[in-house]
Design an enzyme around this catalytic site. Structure first.
Site, PDB file in Angstrom:
ATOM      1  N   ASP A  26     -41.677 -75.550  79.338  1.00  0.00           N
ATOM      2  CA  ASP A  26     -42.955 -75.702  79.132  1.00  0.00           C
ATOM      3  C   ASP A  26     -44.044 -76.126  78.610  1.00  0.00           C
ATOM      4  O   ASP A  26     -43.601 -75.515  77.319  1.00  0.00           O
ATOM      5  CB  ASP A  26     -42.938 -74.474  81.104  1.00  0.00           C
ATOM      6  CG  ASP A  26     -44.202 -75.203  81.967  1.00  0.00           C
ATOM      7  OD1 ASP A  26     -44.272 -76.967  81.696  1.00  0.00           O
ATOM      8  OD2 ASP A  26     -45.101 -74.662  82.228  1.00  0.00           O
ATOM      9  N   HIS A 150     -49.847 -78.163  87.900  1.00  0.00           N
ATOM     10  CA  HIS A 150     -49.717 -76.194  87.256  1.00  0.00           C
ATOM     11  C   HIS A 150     -50.379 -75.746  87.699  1.00  0.00           C
ATOM     12  O   HIS A 150     -51.336 -76.731  88.984  1.00  0.00           O
ATOM     13  CB  HIS A 150     -49.880 -76.776  85.785  1.00  0.00           C
ATOM     14  CG  HIS A 150     -48.666 -77.651  84.984  1.00  0.00           C
ATOM     15  ND1 HIS A 150     -48.133 -77.450  84.045  1.00  0.00           N
ATOM     16  CD2 HIS A 150     -48.486 -79.541  85.100  1.00  0.00           C
ATOM     17  CE1 HIS A 150     -47.062 -77.939  83.528  1.00  0.00           C
ATOM     18  NE2 HIS A 150     -47.453 -79.073  84.173  1.00  0.00           N
ATOM     19  N   ASN A 173     -46.035 -75.863  89.752  1.00  0.00           N
ATOM     20  CA  ASN A 173     -45.950 -74.288  88.600  1.00  0.00           C
ATOM     21  C   ASN A 173     -46.348 -73.172  89.439  1.00  0.00           C
ATOM     22  O   ASN A 173     -47.392 -73.322  89.225  1.00  0.00           O
ATOM     23  CB  ASN A 173     -46.023 -75.342  87.280  1.00  0.00           C
ATOM     24  CG  ASN A 173     -44.916 -76.062  86.136  1.00  0.00           C
ATOM     25  OD1 ASN A 173     -44.071 -76.346  87.305  1.00  0.00           O
ATOM     26  ND2 ASN A 173     -45.339 -76.574  84.957  1.00  0.00           N
ATOM     27  N   THR A 176     -47.979 -67.092  86.617  1.00  0.00           N
ATOM     28  CA  THR A 176     -48.721 -66.092  86.558  1.00  0.00           C
ATOM     29  C   THR A 176     -48.469 -65.152  87.870  1.00  0.00           C
ATOM     30  O   THR A 176     -48.313 -63.854  87.614  1.00  0.00           O
ATOM     31  CB  THR A 176     -50.357 -66.363  86.933  1.00  0.00           C
ATOM     32  OG1 THR A 176     -50.370 -67.186  85.218  1.00  0.00           O
ATOM     33  CG2 THR A 176     -51.415 -64.690  87.342  1.00  0.00           C
TER      34      THR A 176
HETATM   35  P1  13P Z   1     -50.036 -70.464  87.049  1.00  0.00           P
HETATM   36  O1  13P Z   1     -49.897 -69.265  85.406  1.00  0.00           O
HETATM   37  O2  13P Z   1     -51.778 -70.016  87.065  1.00  0.00           O
HETATM   38  O3  13P Z   1     -49.138 -70.374  87.550  1.00  0.00           O
HETATM   39  O4  13P Z   1     -50.032 -71.844  85.755  1.00  0.00           O
HETATM   40  C1  13P Z   1     -48.379 -71.973  85.476  1.00  0.00           C
HETATM   41  C2  13P Z   1     -48.545 -73.492  84.911  1.00  0.00           C
HETATM   42  O5  13P Z   1     -49.206 -74.291  85.455  1.00  0.00           O
HETATM   43  C3  13P Z   1     -47.348 -73.353  84.315  1.00  0.00           C
HETATM   44  O6  13P Z   1     -46.917 -75.061  83.510  1.00  0.00           O
END
Ligand code: 13P
Length: 242
Positions: A26, A150, A173, A176
């Protein structure tokens, strides 16, 4: 862990469990690292040159796409930087990509998955983000490419459902929230006495690891119940199509 060893390890775990797996690098800005993931047999890489001027983003994206495609690997790319969450009032006005840039980027690149800033951001939202559904819809008219959302952490269930209602939204995605579940597992281990040092014995590291895994599994199952399509999840990479 070495990248190729990591790929072999997760692939063998997935095979054993009979689940589809798609190993993706990523947000990578580093050409050497992008190439290394391709060489190590990962299924897809995301080139994130969204902070660069559009022409440079296009050039870098096409460069890695040529390399990745020659090795049967998918490429995701991004237009309009998807940033980090800020204060409550900032989260309601997260910057979005320009549709003009999106059109130009899609015309000039050869990619497999597309991401653009449509109102989400990485991290924990302090306010309520405004999702630009009109942009997702317009992008769906411009291209058949799967669209990637994202910043999935902290979006409400209704927001997820509204995103999934777009036929072109194929990947959301969430990062966090996984790390938060990891943290909850550590805190639960402390609460449950798993970190108490027993005289002469140390503590059971594997019990703590299992508690963390359980916490992440619970979180993942809740998300999957929300996101999983009725006909199941299919993971088919370029390698699979060859
Ligand atoms: P978050 O950490 O806000 O869930 O986003 C994850 C992300 O988009 C990784 O590409």
């Amino acid at each position: 862990m070495d990248r190729a060893e990591f790929a072999a390890h997760v692939r063998s775990l997935a095979e054993k469990q009979g689940v589809p797996l798609y190993l993706h690098l990523d947000h990578c800005k580093d050409m050497a690292l992008l190439r290394a993931a391709v060489d190590a047999g990962w299924d897809s890489v995301m080139v994130d040159a969204s902070a660069l001027p559009l022409a440079e983003n296009i050039a870098m994206t096409n460069k890695i796409a040529a390399y990745a495609h020659a090795h049967g690997v998918h490429v995701e790319a991004e237009v309009g930087q998807i940033g980090k969450t800020g204060r409550a009032e900032e989260d309601a006005g997260i910057p979005v990509a320009s549709m003009e840039d999106i059109r130009a980027f899609l015309r000039a690149t050869d990619i497999d998955l597309f991401a653009a800033a449509i109102g989400t951001a990485h991290g924990l939202y302090h306010g309520t983000p405004v999702l630009h559904h009109d942009m997702i819809e317009e992008i769906g008219y411009l291209t058949d490419l799967p669209f990637v959302i994202h910043g999935g952490t902290g979006l409400s269930d209704d927001m997820f459902r509204a995103l999934l209602a777009h036929p072109n939204v194929k990947k959301i995605n969430i990062s966090t929230e996984v790390k938060q579940a990891y943290r909850r597992g550590i805190l639960a281990s402390i609460d449950e006495g798993l970190l108490q040092v027993m005289t002469g014995q140390g503590f059971e590291a594997t019990a703590v690891a299992a508690r963390i895994a359980e916490s992440i599994r619970t979180m993942a199952e809740e998300k999957l119940a929300l996101l999983r399509p009725a006909d199941g999840i299919k993971a088919e990479g370029r390698r699979g199509q060859q």
